[in-house]
Design a protein around this motif. Sequence first.
Motif, short mmCIF file in Angstrom:
data_model
loop_
_atom_site.label_atom_id
_atom_site.label_comp_id
_atom_site.label_asym_id
_atom_site.label_seq_id
_atom_site.Cartn_x
_atom_site.Cartn_y
_atom_site.Cartn_z
N ALA A 44 0.95 -0.88 0.37
CA ALA A 44 -0.19 0.05 0.07
C ALA A 44 1.18 1.11 0.09
N VAL A 45 1.68 1.72 0.98
CA VAL A 45 2.91 2.91 0.27
C VAL A 45 3.41 2.61 -0.35
N LEU A 46 4.10 1.65 -1.20
CA LEU A 46 4.75 1.42 -2.78
C LEU A 46 4.05 1.90 -3.70
N LEU A 47 2.17 1.69 -3.66
CA LEU A 47 1.11 2.36 -4.02
C LEU A 47 1.08 3.41 -4.32
N VAL A 48 0.73 3.87 -3.50
CA VAL A 48 0.83 5.56 -2.84
C VAL A 48 2.04 6.49 -2.75
N SER A 49 2.97 6.15 -2.80
CA SER A 49 4.31 6.63 -2.86
C SER A 49 4.56 6.78 -4.68
N ARG A 50 4.21 5.78 -4.82
CA ARG A 50 4.52 5.72 -7.08
C ARG A 50 3.75 6.06 -7.30
N ALA A 51 2.19 6.69 -6.86
CA ALA A 51 1.60 7.53 -8.14
C ALA A 51 1.38 9.02 -7.41
N LEU A 52 2.26 9.43 -5.33
CA LEU A 52 2.34 10.99 -5.83
C LEU A 52 4.15 11.04 -6.58
N ALA A 53 4.60 10.05 -6.82
CA ALA A 53 5.67 10.13 -7.37
C ALA A 53 5.04 10.57 -9.24
N LEU A 54 4.53 9.31 -9.11
CA LEU A 54 3.82 9.88 -11.12
C LEU A 54 3.23 11.59 -11.26
N TYR A 55 2.24 11.59 -10.40
CA TYR A 55 1.57 12.85 -10.71
C TYR A 55 3.42 14.63 -10.25
N LEU A 56 3.96 14.03 -9.27
CA LEU A 56 4.53 14.63 -9.11
C LEU A 56 5.98 15.16 -10.61
N LEU A 57 5.97 13.52 -11.20
CA LEU A 57 7.15 13.39 -12.10
C LEU A 57 6.43 14.51 -13.25
N CYS A 58 4.33 14.32 -13.35
CA CYS A 58 3.67 15.42 -14.67
C CYS A 58 4.20 16.89 -14.08
N TRP A 59 3.38 17.03 -12.79
CA TRP A 59 4.29 18.74 -12.75
C TRP A 59 5.15 18.84 -13.25
N GLY A 60 5.46 18.44 -13.23
CA GLY A 60 7.30 19.06 -13.16
C GLY A 60 7.72 19.07 -14.42
N PHE A 61 6.91 18.02 -15.21
CA PHE A 61 6.77 17.75 -17.31
C PHE A 61 6.02 19.13 -17.39
N SER A 62 5.19 19.38 -16.92
CA SER A 62 4.42 21.09 -17.11
C SER A 62 4.89 21.84 -17.06
N GLU A 63 5.74 21.89 -16.06
CA GLU A 63 6.25 23.48 -15.63
C GLU A 63 7.67 23.62 -16.48
N VAL A 64 8.46 22.21 -16.85
CA VAL A 64 9.52 22.55 -17.87
C VAL A 64 8.70 23.10 -19.61
N THR A 65 7.78 23.18 -19.69
CA THR A 65 6.58 23.25 -20.91
C THR A 65 6.81 24.77 -20.85
N TYR A 66 6.96 25.58 -19.88
CA TYR A 66 6.98 26.41 -19.60
C TYR A 66 8.14 27.80 -20.18
N VAL A 67 9.20 27.05 -19.87
CA VAL A 67 10.50 27.74 -20.10
C VAL A 67 10.80 28.45 -21.20
N PRO A 68 10.50 28.09 -22.24
CA PRO A 68 10.70 28.43 -23.73
C PRO A 68 9.58 30.09 -23.67
N SER A 69 9.04 30.24 -23.42
CA SER A 69 8.29 31.16 -22.71
C SER A 69 8.84 31.73 -22.50
N SER A 70 9.45 31.77 -21.33
CA SER A 70 10.06 31.98 -20.30
C SER A 70 11.33 33.26 -20.93
N LEU A 71 11.89 32.09 -21.57
CA LEU A 71 13.26 32.72 -22.29
C LEU A 71 12.90 33.49 -22.80
#
Length: 108
Positions: free
Chosen positions: A6-33
């Motif tokens: 259960a802990v592994l499942l919750v941990s991996r799900a939260l890691a996937l959410y944070l990874l998607c959030w991080g990739f979403s933030e990367v998409t804003y870098v070209p407009s900022s540059l």
Amino acid sequence: MARKDAVLLVSRALALYLLCWGFSEVTYVPSSLFSLTHHMSQHSVLATGDYFTDLDILGLALRAFRIVILFCIAAWLYACGATAQGYFWPDDKADLAAPGNDPSTLPS
């Protein structure tokens, strides 16, 4: 389902959410540059500091910091070591060993 699964499942799900959030933030870098290069080209010789250039630099730096932190936390959660497991589901034995807890007075 066991506690560790259960802990592994919750941990991996939260890691996937944070990874998607991080990739979403990367998409804003070209407009900022692009905004930063635009404001740097509009820099006046007479002005010592430009508000929009400073704003773009600060925004880009904070975005880069946020991306690094999100990816680091996602990697930590994906590994799901002992500290991550303790974060999601603390060990009951550690609570009993806390100072001031007398095992004889606790319910069994």
